[in-house]
Design a protein around this motif. Sequence first.
Motif, PDB file in Angstrom:
ATOM      1  N   SER A  26      -2.437 -10.925   9.360  1.00  0.00           N
ATOM      2  CA  SER A  26      -2.173  -9.440   8.793  1.00  0.00           C
ATOM      3  C   SER A  26      -1.601  -9.503   7.523  1.00  0.00           C
ATOM      4  O   SER A  26      -1.926  -8.430   6.569  1.00  0.00           O
ATOM      5  CB  SER A  26      -1.495  -8.746   9.626  1.00  0.00           C
ATOM      6  OG  SER A  26      -1.853  -8.484  11.021  1.00  0.00           O
ATOM      7  N   ARG A  27      -1.206 -10.601   7.119  1.00  0.00           N
ATOM      8  CA  ARG A  27      -0.730 -10.643   5.716  1.00  0.00           C
ATOM      9  C   ARG A  27      -1.546 -10.866   4.829  1.00  0.00           C
ATOM     10  O   ARG A  27      -1.601 -10.746   3.615  1.00  0.00           O
ATOM     11  CB  ARG A  27       0.528 -11.751   5.676  1.00  0.00           C
ATOM     12  CG  ARG A  27       1.848 -11.350   6.358  1.00  0.00           C
ATOM     13  CD  ARG A  27       2.713 -12.627   6.314  1.00  0.00           C
ATOM     14  NE  ARG A  27       3.951 -11.887   6.808  1.00  0.00           N
ATOM     15  CZ  ARG A  27       5.195 -12.710   6.801  1.00  0.00           C
ATOM     16  NH1 ARG A  27       5.276 -13.937   6.276  1.00  0.00           N
ATOM     17  NH2 ARG A  27       6.238 -12.227   7.179  1.00  0.00           N
ATOM     18  N   LEU A  31      -5.333  -4.886   8.326  1.00  0.00           N
ATOM     19  CA  LEU A  31      -4.754  -4.541   9.749  1.00  0.00           C
ATOM     20  C   LEU A  31      -5.716  -4.222  10.702  1.00  0.00           C
ATOM     21  O   LEU A  31      -5.780  -4.990  11.857  1.00  0.00           O
ATOM     22  CB  LEU A  31      -3.817  -3.561   9.746  1.00  0.00           C
ATOM     23  CG  LEU A  31      -3.026  -3.167  11.246  1.00  0.00           C
ATOM     24  CD1 LEU A  31      -2.263  -4.363  11.702  1.00  0.00           C
ATOM     25  CD2 LEU A  31      -2.146  -2.119  10.853  1.00  0.00           C
ATOM     26  N   THR A  32      -6.610  -3.113  10.291  1.00  0.00           N
ATOM     27  CA  THR A  32      -7.632  -2.526  11.199  1.00  0.00           C
ATOM     28  C   THR A  32      -8.632  -3.792  11.727  1.00  0.00           C
ATOM     29  O   THR A  32      -9.208  -3.921  12.845  1.00  0.00           O
ATOM     30  CB  THR A  32      -8.314  -1.601  10.545  1.00  0.00           C
ATOM     31  OG1 THR A  32      -8.913  -1.983   9.257  1.00  0.00           O
ATOM     32  CG2 THR A  32      -7.524  -0.264  10.435  1.00  0.00           C
ATOM     33  N   ALA A  77      -0.127  -1.810  16.342  1.00  0.00           N
ATOM     34  CA  ALA A  77      -0.309  -1.380  15.089  1.00  0.00           C
ATOM     35  C   ALA A  77       0.757  -1.383  14.169  1.00  0.00           C
ATOM     36  O   ALA A  77       0.974  -1.620  13.200  1.00  0.00           O
ATOM     37  CB  ALA A  77      -1.151   0.173  14.888  1.00  0.00           C
ATOM     38  N   ARG A  81       1.844  -4.188  11.523  1.00  0.00           N
ATOM     39  CA  ARG A  81       2.155  -3.740  10.139  1.00  0.00           C
ATOM     40  C   ARG A  81       3.373  -4.295   9.750  1.00  0.00           C
ATOM     41  O   ARG A  81       3.698  -4.455   8.667  1.00  0.00           O
ATOM     42  CB  ARG A  81       1.940  -2.166  10.156  1.00  0.00           C
ATOM     43  CG  ARG A  81       2.375  -1.530   8.823  1.00  0.00           C
ATOM     44  CD  ARG A  81       1.471  -2.157   7.682  1.00  0.00           C
ATOM     45  NE  ARG A  81       1.898  -1.542   6.250  1.00  0.00           N
ATOM     46  CZ  ARG A  81       1.386  -2.198   5.337  1.00  0.00           C
ATOM     47  NH1 ARG A  81       0.631  -3.183   5.077  1.00  0.00           N
ATOM     48  NH2 ARG A  81       1.761  -1.338   4.109  1.00  0.00           N
ATOM     49  N   ALA A  84       3.814  -7.675   8.849  1.00  0.00           N
ATOM     50  CA  ALA A  84       3.113  -8.226   7.664  1.00  0.00           C
ATOM     51  C   ALA A  84       3.907  -7.814   6.564  1.00  0.00           C
ATOM     52  O   ALA A  84       3.799  -8.469   5.433  1.00  0.00           O
ATOM     53  CB  ALA A  84       1.758  -7.285   7.784  1.00  0.00           C
ATOM     54  N   ILE A  85       4.691  -6.968   6.468  1.00  0.00           N
ATOM     55  CA  ILE A  85       5.340  -6.299   5.482  1.00  0.00           C
ATOM     56  C   ILE A  85       7.018  -6.842   5.531  1.00  0.00           C
ATOM     57  O   ILE A  85       7.701  -6.844   4.519  1.00  0.00           O
ATOM     58  CB  ILE A  85       5.227  -4.980   4.988  1.00  0.00           C
ATOM     59  CG1 ILE A  85       5.794  -3.968   6.329  1.00  0.00           C
ATOM     60  CG2 ILE A  85       3.762  -4.447   4.600  1.00  0.00           C
ATOM     61  CD1 ILE A  85       5.623  -2.416   5.998  1.00  0.00           C
ATOM     62  N   GLN A 146      10.846   0.607   5.839  1.00  0.00           N
ATOM     63  CA  GLN A 146       9.602   0.727   6.261  1.00  0.00           C
ATOM     64  C   GLN A 146       9.045  -0.160   7.656  1.00  0.00           C
ATOM     65  O   GLN A 146       8.772   0.015   8.688  1.00  0.00           O
ATOM     66  CB  GLN A 146       8.501   0.666   5.537  1.00  0.00           C
ATOM     67  CG  GLN A 146       7.128   0.852   5.877  1.00  0.00           C
ATOM     68  CD  GLN A 146       5.965   1.015   4.812  1.00  0.00           C
ATOM     69  OE1 GLN A 146       6.237   0.455   3.603  1.00  0.00           O
ATOM     70  NE2 GLN A 146       4.901   1.161   5.222  1.00  0.00           N
ATOM     71  N   PRO A 147       9.585  -1.588   7.432  1.00  0.00           N
ATOM     72  CA  PRO A 147       9.474  -2.383   8.524  1.00  0.00           C
ATOM     73  C   PRO A 147      10.216  -2.096   9.993  1.00  0.00           C
ATOM     74  O   PRO A 147       9.432  -2.320  10.920  1.00  0.00           O
ATOM     75  CB  PRO A 147       9.793  -3.775   8.018  1.00  0.00           C
ATOM     76  CG  PRO A 147       9.734  -3.750   6.423  1.00  0.00           C
ATOM     77  CD  PRO A 147      10.019  -2.114   6.157  1.00  0.00           C
ATOM     78  N   MET A 150       8.231   0.742  11.601  1.00  0.00           N
ATOM     79  CA  MET A 150       7.089   0.287  12.082  1.00  0.00           C
ATOM     80  C   MET A 150       7.595  -0.480  13.458  1.00  0.00           C
ATOM     81  O   MET A 150       6.979  -0.348  14.337  1.00  0.00           O
ATOM     82  CB  MET A 150       6.424  -0.709  11.247  1.00  0.00           C
ATOM     83  CG  MET A 150       5.631  -0.062  10.060  1.00  0.00           C
ATOM     84  SD  MET A 150       4.521   1.063  10.453  1.00  0.00           S
ATOM     85  CE  MET A 150       5.431   2.800  10.291  1.00  0.00           C
TER      86      MET A 150
END
Length: 280
Positions: A26-27, A31-32, A77, A81, A84-85, A146-147, A150
């Motif tokens: 995903s990095r 993502l979809t 999801a 995500r 990835a971040i 944000q991570p 998620m």
Amino acid sequence: MTGGVLLALLTSALYGVGDFVGGLVSRRRPLTSVLFVAQTAAVVLLVPRGVGALEHASASSLAWGALAGAGVALGMAGLFRGLAIGTMGVVAPISALSVVIPVLAGVLSGERFGLLVAFGLVVAVAGAVLASGPERRRGGDRASLQPVVMAVLAAVGFGIAQLAIARGSATGVTATVFCANLVTWVLYAGAAALRRAPVRMRGWDLVGALGVGAAGVGATLAFGTASRAGALTVVAVLAALYPAITAVLGWRLLGEHLRGIQRAGVVAVLAGVALIAGGA
């Protein structure tokens, strides 16, 4: 160890490896796309047994399976995500707090366990919390938060899914798991269509996404079977210990930094597993 404990630990191992690979892919890929390809692989693998199981499935299995599918879609999801971040060794342990939902459900339904198992549960969950932080700030408060957000969304989604799979598996493991995967696939397909972006995966990224789907199928089937063989409170906690694997893989293979408190958390998770296995 009982069969339920071994299956729950297998669930954790498969989720841990799958989450590491999924977060890594995903990095580099949308993502979809990663979610859709992985879920397509999962559905294809389940078709041979799933179609026949649906024909004889109870309404309860289908309803719980549909709820589990929605929970998995939200959980994956949010998790991918976040991975990835953010730092894998931080995001994955927070998502493991999903265990609170099925454990509370098990206790409310009257499940009881011995003191050693209870202590092991506390140690394992505390270890997951310790392993989660504090996250290193990268780019300010917003980038750091944000991570975590998620990961919390992932915990809610996975908690709902675990409870639904356990309840549905009481009348049919395969039907519940197949229905859950179908619902998840439909939701991912819809998300991909809304983005109007072509799903392009090739090379090792494609292999990784397909592997994530296969690992997810194996983990879900193992969890559903384990929930029939052991107490949901114990099985759910053992199945939620995958962050230790994801964190160690991120540390060893990606060079991610784990603070002292995070390393202590990983050790606590492993100690909790040993206590639960000894008392189960």
